[in-house]
Design a protein around this motif. Structure first.
Motif, PDB file in Angstrom:
ATOM      1  N   SER A 163      31.732  24.202  50.500  1.00 38.81           N
ATOM      2  CA  SER A 163      32.389  25.465  50.815  1.00 38.81           C
ATOM      3  C   SER A 163      31.554  26.602  50.260  1.00 38.81           C
ATOM      4  CB  SER A 163      33.813  25.509  50.255  1.00 38.81           C
ATOM      5  OG  SER A 163      34.539  26.604  50.812  1.00 38.81           O
ATOM      6  N   GLN A 164      32.064  27.814  50.421  1.00 38.82           N
ATOM      7  CA  GLN A 164      31.383  29.006  49.930  1.00 38.82           C
ATOM      8  C   GLN A 164      32.358  29.836  49.116  1.00 38.82           C
ATOM      9  OE1 GLN A 164      29.851  30.956  53.415  1.00 38.82           O
ATOM     10  NE2 GLN A 164      28.465  29.286  53.947  1.00 38.82           N
ATOM     11  N   ASP A 165      31.835  30.841  48.426  1.00 40.65           N
ATOM     12  CA  ASP A 165      32.674  31.654  47.557  1.00 40.65           C
ATOM     13  C   ASP A 165      33.610  32.536  48.371  1.00 40.65           C
ATOM     14  OD1 ASP A 165      31.268  30.537  45.489  1.00 40.65           O
ATOM     15  OD2 ASP A 165      29.821  32.176  45.379  1.00 40.65           O
ATOM     16  N   GLU A 166      34.711  32.928  47.738  1.00 39.97           N
ATOM     17  CA  GLU A 166      35.753  33.730  48.389  1.00 39.97           C
ATOM     18  C   GLU A 166      36.089  34.908  47.485  1.00 39.97           C
ATOM     19  OE1 GLU A 166      38.238  35.391  50.777  1.00 39.97           O
ATOM     20  OE2 GLU A 166      37.196  33.573  51.411  1.00 39.97           O
ATOM     21  N   ASP A 167      36.134  36.118  48.050  1.00 38.76           N
ATOM     22  CA  ASP A 167      36.335  37.303  47.216  1.00 38.76           C
ATOM     23  C   ASP A 167      37.658  38.025  47.457  1.00 38.76           C
ATOM     24  OD1 ASP A 167      35.898  38.442  49.676  1.00 38.76           O
ATOM     25  OD2 ASP A 167      34.100  39.569  49.099  1.00 38.76           O
ATOM     26  N   THR A 168      38.590  37.403  48.210  1.00 41.98           N
ATOM     27  CA  THR A 168      39.875  38.083  48.429  1.00 41.98           C
ATOM     28  C   THR A 168      40.776  38.029  47.197  1.00 41.98           C
ATOM     29  OG1 THR A 168      40.700  36.058  49.492  1.00 41.98           O
ATOM     30  CG2 THR A 168      39.903  37.825  50.927  1.00 41.98           C
ATOM     31  N   LEU A 169      40.653  36.982  46.379  1.00 41.50           N
ATOM     32  CA  LEU A 169      41.302  36.908  45.060  1.00 41.50           C
ATOM     33  C   LEU A 169      42.806  37.157  45.110  1.00 41.50           C
ATOM     34  CD1 LEU A 169      38.659  38.866  42.927  1.00 41.50           C
ATOM     35  CD2 LEU A 169      38.736  36.435  43.471  1.00 41.50           C
ATOM     36  N   ARG A 170      43.482  36.573  46.081  1.00 39.13           N
ATOM     37  CA  ARG A 170      44.925  36.796  46.181  1.00 39.13           C
ATOM     38  C   ARG A 170      45.704  36.097  45.069  1.00 39.13           C
ATOM     39  NH1 ARG A 170      43.398  40.425  48.743  1.00 39.13           N
ATOM     40  NH2 ARG A 170      44.093  41.082  50.810  1.00 39.13           N
ATOM     41  N   GLY A 171      45.107  35.092  44.426  1.00 38.48           N
ATOM     42  CA  GLY A 171      45.830  34.359  43.390  1.00 38.48           C
ATOM     43  C   GLY A 171      45.586  34.855  41.982  1.00 38.48           C
ATOM     44  N   ARG A 172      44.915  35.991  41.833  1.00 40.52           N
ATOM     45  CA  ARG A 172      44.487  36.426  40.501  1.00 40.52           C
ATOM     46  C   ARG A 172      45.652  36.689  39.554  1.00 40.52           C
ATOM     47  NH1 ARG A 172      43.726  40.448  44.180  1.00 40.52           N
ATOM     48  NH2 ARG A 172      44.524  42.543  43.748  1.00 40.52           N
ATOM     49  N   SER A 173      46.784  37.149  40.065  1.00 42.76           N
ATOM     50  CA  SER A 173      47.878  37.475  39.144  1.00 42.76           C
ATOM     51  C   SER A 173      48.545  36.216  38.583  1.00 42.76           C
ATOM     52  CB  SER A 173      48.918  38.386  39.804  1.00 42.76           C
ATOM     53  OG  SER A 173      49.607  37.732  40.831  1.00 42.76           O
ATOM     54  N   PHE A 174      48.405  35.060  39.251  1.00 42.58           N
ATOM     55  CA  PHE A 174      48.941  33.830  38.655  1.00 42.58           C
ATOM     56  C   PHE A 174      48.201  33.537  37.351  1.00 42.58           C
ATOM     57  CE2 PHE A 174      50.181  29.529  37.912  1.00 42.58           C
ATOM     58  CZ  PHE A 174      51.390  29.359  38.574  1.00 42.58           C
ATOM     59  N   LEU A 175      46.901  33.743  37.353  1.00 41.31           N
ATOM     60  CA  LEU A 175      46.128  33.567  36.124  1.00 41.31           C
ATOM     61  C   LEU A 175      46.511  34.609  35.078  1.00 41.31           C
ATOM     62  CD1 LEU A 175      43.792  32.330  34.490  1.00 41.31           C
ATOM     63  CD2 LEU A 175      42.256  33.922  35.666  1.00 41.31           C
ATOM     64  N   PHE A 176      46.600  35.863  35.491  1.00 35.81           N
ATOM     65  CA  PHE A 176      46.938  36.948  34.566  1.00 35.81           C
ATOM     66  C   PHE A 176      48.303  36.686  33.921  1.00 35.81           C
ATOM     67  CE2 PHE A 176      46.283  41.876  34.434  1.00 35.81           C
ATOM     68  CZ  PHE A 176      46.138  41.813  33.056  1.00 35.81           C
ATOM     69  N   PHE A 177      49.294  36.344  34.745  1.00 35.65           N
ATOM     70  CA  PHE A 177      50.641  36.072  34.226  1.00 35.65           C
ATOM     71  C   PHE A 177      50.646  34.844  33.315  1.00 35.65           C
ATOM     72  CE2 PHE A 177      53.048  38.116  38.066  1.00 35.65           C
ATOM     73  CZ  PHE A 177      52.557  39.350  37.702  1.00 35.65           C
ATOM     74  N   SER A 178      49.862  33.831  33.655  1.00 37.34           N
ATOM     75  CA  SER A 178      49.848  32.600  32.869  1.00 37.34           C
ATOM     76  C   SER A 178      49.217  32.816  31.500  1.00 37.34           C
ATOM     77  CB  SER A 178      49.102  31.494  33.624  1.00 37.34           C
ATOM     78  OG  SER A 178      49.764  31.176  34.844  1.00 37.34           O
ATOM     79  N   LEU A 179      48.157  33.600  31.441  1.00 35.77           N
ATOM     80  CA  LEU A 179      47.560  33.925  30.146  1.00 35.77           C
ATOM     81  C   LEU A 179      48.534  34.736  29.292  1.00 35.77           C
ATOM     82  CD1 LEU A 179      43.923  34.871  31.268  1.00 35.77           C
ATOM     83  CD2 LEU A 179      44.670  32.745  30.170  1.00 35.77           C
TER      84      LEU A 179
END
Length: 459
Positions: free
Chosen positions: A223-239
């Motif tokens: 695959s290749q990299d993806e820059d839409t980053l729709r899941g970023r807040s799951f990481l932010f909230f989890s931290l």
């Protein structure tokens, strides 16, 4: 189109069957994490930073952070263009070891529904027991805090999170600011904002944890990299949940975000799906709180600004003079990793672009709250020329102008439009307030764009 299964392994003896359920998926084994130090490094050394403060999170909270790291790997390293049948929706499975697979398996359907809503993909999440050597990962804390934080506040380096921190500190609340960053631009602005807060409120008035979480390019096979980053807040909230769990039961996690961005009503028909993010949408935040409860964590996300526009946040800030003096340090741009330099190559200072959706809302809010805006933008004067609506500099302005015209022609449509990005069924008593914040937010941008012209081809 390709389906993808990502398998995470922790411990040298993690050799059990991953339990994958996705038929026909390409399987990628993520780099093995052999010990606590390697997994902590992957989640930005967050636990080490907490331990230095005398804060000790639970194994369950660590499980959530590990899951969030796996989600980040999938979201940023599986290409929508290459692997989605419709150019957007990917099929992704995660296989994650946890400390209590029964609890996590029971929560699996809720987690999958939440991720489907957040990113627009089709997710499967499979849990299995950690290997025997890593049943307990979090070491006992040896540090001490003279005063434990009362709450956690997300701190991105953007204007909203900066206002959230200023308001809480001005009210005398001791907070733990939790940040994560993807690149040096975001990191720089976070540091500038933290330094300004410390200088203004005093050393030791708040605590801070900053985490870099990311996976190398090519981490997912074929695959290749993806820059839409729709899941970023799951990481932010989890931290943030990891930090809140370390503080103690019932710790509040403040999510400072203005109501217009949280709702993110599509500005035109083309923005309903791919261009309408849901990172702090009320439905998503309610589901994340439900996940926390389902796995036995007692912290809770709260957005005290959900019924306020960004302009109202600026105007009502409890330390408006300080905000006015420091707001230019914040970064609101939707693409902060794209370096934007002054023409003077000696300065090389990244800038907010000034024409994306978050930048336009930022400009409108500072105009509303202060009457002026001291921020330097790549596109300084929106009205200096006719903007090309087919290019980046005019595309989002034209979308806002479409929404402004539609709402002006039919004001009553606001009560229906607020439901388009996602359900508001968790908050039926707030519908009128959400309708009002949408009207007010669009009104602020309308004032900014008064006299600005955009059309195909520009002029």
């Amino acid at each position: 189109m390709s389906k993808h299964t990502l398998v995470m392994r922790i411990g040298g003896d993690d050799v059990a069957d991953s339990g994958r359920r996705l038929a026909g998926g390409l399987v990628t084994e993520l780099p093995r994490y052999s010990s606590f130090s390697s997994i902590d490094h992957q989640i930005g050394d967050t636990i080490t930073q907490l331990q230095a403060m005398g804060l000790h999170p639970s194994e369950r909270a660590l499980d959530l952070a590990v899951l969030a790291a796996a989600i980040t790997a999938a979201d940023t390293r599986i290409s929508r263009d290459l692997d989605a049948q419709d150019g957007w929706t990917r099929e992704i499975e995660l296989c994650v070891p946890v400390s209590d697979s029964r609890v996590w398996t029971d929560s699996g359907p809720l987690i999958e529904r939440t991720l489907n809503f957040l990113t627009g993909d089709l997710w499967l999440v499979t849990f299995r027991e950690r290997a025997a050597s890593v049943q307990t990962l979090v070491p006992v804390s040896t540090g001490t805090l003279t005063e434990k934080p009362q709450s956690v506040c997300l701190f991105s380096g953007g204007l909203d999170s900066f206002i959230g921190a200023v308001d809480l500190l001005s009210e005398g609340e001791r907070i733990l600011l939790v940040s994560h960053y993807w690149d040096r631009v975001a990191s720089r602005h976070q540091k500038l904002c933290l330094e300004a807060l410390e200088e203004h409120f005093g050393e030791g008035t708040f605590d801070s944890v900053r985490a870099y979480v990311g996976f190398p390019k090519g981490a997912v096979a074929d695959s290749q990299d993806e820059d839409t980053l729709r899941g970023r807040s799951f990481l932010f909230f989890s931290l943030a949940a990891l930090a809140a769990d370390a503080i103690g039961d019932g710790t509040v996690i403040h999510v400072p975000e203005n109501g217009l961005i949280s709702l993110n009503v599509p500005l035109d028909p083309l923005r309903l799906g791919a261009l309408s993010t849901r990172t702090t949408h009320p439905y998503y935040m309610a589901r994340f709180n439900e996940i926390l409860r389902s796995i036995g964590l007692t912290s809770k996300l709260e957005n005290r600004y959900r019924h306020r526009t960004k302009g109202q946040m600026v105007a009502e800030c409890t330390d408006k003079a300080f905000l006015r003096a420091t707001a230019a340090n914040t970064m609101s741009c939707s693409s902060p990793a794209k370096m934007r330099f002054d023409q003077d190559e000696q300065r090389r200072q990244p800038k907010n672009c000034g024409h994306c959706v978050p930048c336009l809302i930022r400009r409108a809010s500072l105009l509303h709250g202060f009457g002026t805006d001291d921020t330097e933008y790549q596109l300084e004067d929106l009205g200096a020329r006719v903007l090309d609506s087919t290019r980046a500099t005019g595309e989002h302005i034209r979308s806002f102008q479409f929404a402004i015209a539609q709402l002006s022609a039919k004001p009553q449509r606001a009560r229906f439009d607020i439901h388009k990005p996602g359900p508001l069924t968790d908050h039926p008593a707030d519908w009128a307030a959400y309708e009002q914040v949408y009207r007010d937010g669009i009104g602020e941008v309308a004032a900014l764009l008064n006299g600005v012209i955009s059309r195909p081809g520009g002029g």
